[in-house]
Design a protein around this motif. Structure first.
Motif, mmCIF file in Angstrom:
data_model
loop_
_atom_site.group_PDB
_atom_site.id
_atom_site.type_symbol
_atom_site.label_atom_id
_atom_site.label_comp_id
_atom_site.label_asym_id
_atom_site.label_seq_id
_atom_site.Cartn_x
_atom_site.Cartn_y
_atom_site.Cartn_z
ATOM 1 N N SER A 35 -25.110 20.295 14.043
ATOM 2 C CA SER A 35 -24.622 19.139 13.280
ATOM 3 C C SER A 35 -23.101 19.092 13.278
ATOM 4 O O SER A 35 -22.504 18.211 12.680
ATOM 5 N N THR B 199 -21.180 21.479 12.033
ATOM 6 C CA THR B 199 -20.623 22.292 10.939
ATOM 7 C C THR B 199 -20.021 23.574 11.522
ATOM 8 O O THR B 199 -20.670 24.260 12.328
ATOM 9 N N PRO C 206 -19.329 15.326 14.341
ATOM 10 C CA PRO C 206 -19.817 14.395 13.321
ATOM 11 C C PRO C 206 -19.042 14.464 12.007
ATOM 12 O O PRO C 206 -18.959 13.470 11.295
ATOM 13 N N GLY C 207 -18.418 15.594 11.710
ATOM 14 C CA GLY C 207 -17.655 15.695 10.455
ATOM 15 C C GLY C 207 -16.392 14.838 10.471
ATOM 16 O O GLY C 207 -15.853 14.502 9.423
ATOM 17 N N VAL D 115 -15.909 11.764 12.234
ATOM 18 C CA VAL D 115 -16.238 10.344 12.181
ATOM 19 C C VAL D 115 -17.705 10.309 11.767
ATOM 20 O O VAL D 115 -18.498 11.013 12.371
ATOM 21 N N PRO D 116 -18.061 9.534 10.742
ATOM 22 C CA PRO D 116 -19.473 9.512 10.342
ATOM 23 C C PRO D 116 -20.362 9.231 11.549
ATOM 24 O O PRO D 116 -20.150 8.249 12.265
ATOM 25 N N GLY D 117 -21.278 10.154 11.823
ATOM 26 C CA GLY D 117 -22.178 9.981 12.966
ATOM 27 C C GLY D 117 -21.562 10.410 14.294
ATOM 28 O O GLY D 117 -22.247 10.512 15.296
#
Ligand code: KG4
Ligand code: ZN
Length: 352
Positions: A22, A24, A122-123, A125-127
């Motif tokens: 994701s 992270t 993804p962190g 820019v949203p998505g």
């Protein structure tokens, strides 16, 4: 996919990071090698030895901090080019060693693609930033305008015909008696200077391509510095020269990117995305100018946080994740490549 370990050793930053799918960051470390400062530039042999000294312990520390053993990872991604061959050998061989011992897939990451894909974390820019986008890659070794159309799908619109932007910052900083690397110090000095006092040339302005040139600008600064005679410049003069240089760079980058954005719009339609990456993207004046270009072109603008603009292993681990998702693992006999243009990524993959 389980978390991926990234390794960066292409220049003078030794870095390692563990990221999950994701995006992270589970753990990361960056060691900027200080030993080069006295030489005013990176000494390849010193860099390679320092990577060898720093990396094994760093790899143990980041995987421990992520709470994982090597065999619990989903893959290992290491920068395999372009860059200084000694460092590339150290990082990619250690990456391959871990992959072999733990039975993991290995990804040989192109450093330029890693900068190019950072905006997709993804962190940030949203998505995550969707393909396609226009990338301005500005670092110590590179200055490129690229259409990023997919993983391994990059179309070079233009680039510098002589110095990279970061190289110009570093050389001008040296002329002004600032430390090395010069970019951040020059930006700080320019903040107190008058950008109008010295009007330096803006090479390539208005040309109908996306190329850049910085050596004439650098020479003009050198001549101005020489005009003031031997010895250290008064601080106020140095600040005015720094500000005059920086605003000339900003004008050139803005003009060239404006043109590239028009080409992007022709190819992909309006409402596109402009992304900046590479060490020089940490410069706030450049970020502000690009933000303005994007607004005037009706586009969105993404600049990664400053610490992800300069060399790091988060971008390498993320590129590993993007490639592994597409089944693009590399064999362990892939060799590091000191020269590895972005456009050669697809054909290299296609033949494997
Ligand atoms: O991407 P990077 O860390 O390494 C390369 O792949 O080259 O970029 C390093 C370059 C150096 O030339 C450094 O002076 C420049 O980025 N730089 C800056 C700033 N921060 C780093 N240049 C201008 N302004 C800054 N704030
Ligand atoms: Zn870089």
């Amino acid at each position: 996919m389980r978390p991926v370990l990234g390794i960066e050793t292409s220049c003078d930053e030794t870095a390692a990071a563990v990221l999950d799918e994701s995006g992270t960051i589970l753990a990361e470390a960056v060691a900027s090698q200080e030993a080069h400062a006295v030489f005013g530039g990176v000494v390849p042999e010193i860099a390679a030895r320092a990577h060898l000294a720093l990396l094994p312990d760093m790899l143990r520390r980041v995987t421990q901090a992520a709470g994982l053993h090597f065999n619990e990872l989903g893959g290992v991604a290491a920068t395999a080019g372009p860059g200084l061959i000694g460092g590339l050998i150290v990082g990619s061989q250690m990456g391959k060693g871990i992959a072999l011992a733990a039975g993991l897939p290995f990804v040989a990451v192109n450093h330029l693609e890693a900068h190019a894909l950072t905006a997709r974390l993804p962190g940030l820019v949203p998505g995550g930033a969707a393909f396609p986008y226009l990338l301005l890659l500005v670092s110590g070794g590179h200055c490129l305008c690229v259409l990023v159309e997919g993983v391994g799908r990059h179309v070079r619109l233009g680039g510098t015909v002589d110095d990279a932007v970061g190289e110009a910052f570093d050389k001008v900083a040296k002329l002004l008696g600032l430390g090395w690397p010069g970019g951040p110090a020059l930006e700080r000095l320019a903040a107190s200077g008058d950008p109008e006092r010295y009007r330096f040339p803006r090479p390539m302005l208005g040309r109908l391509d996306c190329d850049f040139s910085f050596s004439g600008l650098k020479t003009a600064v050198a001549q101005e510095v020489a005009r003031h005679g031997a010895g250290a410049l008064p601080r106020a003069v140095a600040a005015d020269i720094a500000a005059g240089f920086q605003v000339a760079v900003v004008d050139v980058l803005a003009d060239r990117v404006m043109h590239a954005m028009a080409l992007f719009t022709e190819r992909h339609g309006a409402g596109g995305l402009l992304v900046v990456a590479g060490g020089v993207a940490a410069n706030m004046a450049i970020r502000a100018a690009l933000q303005d270009v994007a607004a005037r072109s009706g586009c969105r603008f993404v600049a990664p946080p400053q610490r992800l603009c300069t060399d790091n292993a988060v971008m390498v681990a993320w590129t590993g994740i993007e490639r592994l998702r597409l089944g693009l693992a590399d064999s362990l006999d892939v060799a590091p490549r000191p020269r590895w243009p972005l456009e050669q990524l697809l054909s290299a993959r296609g033949s494997e």
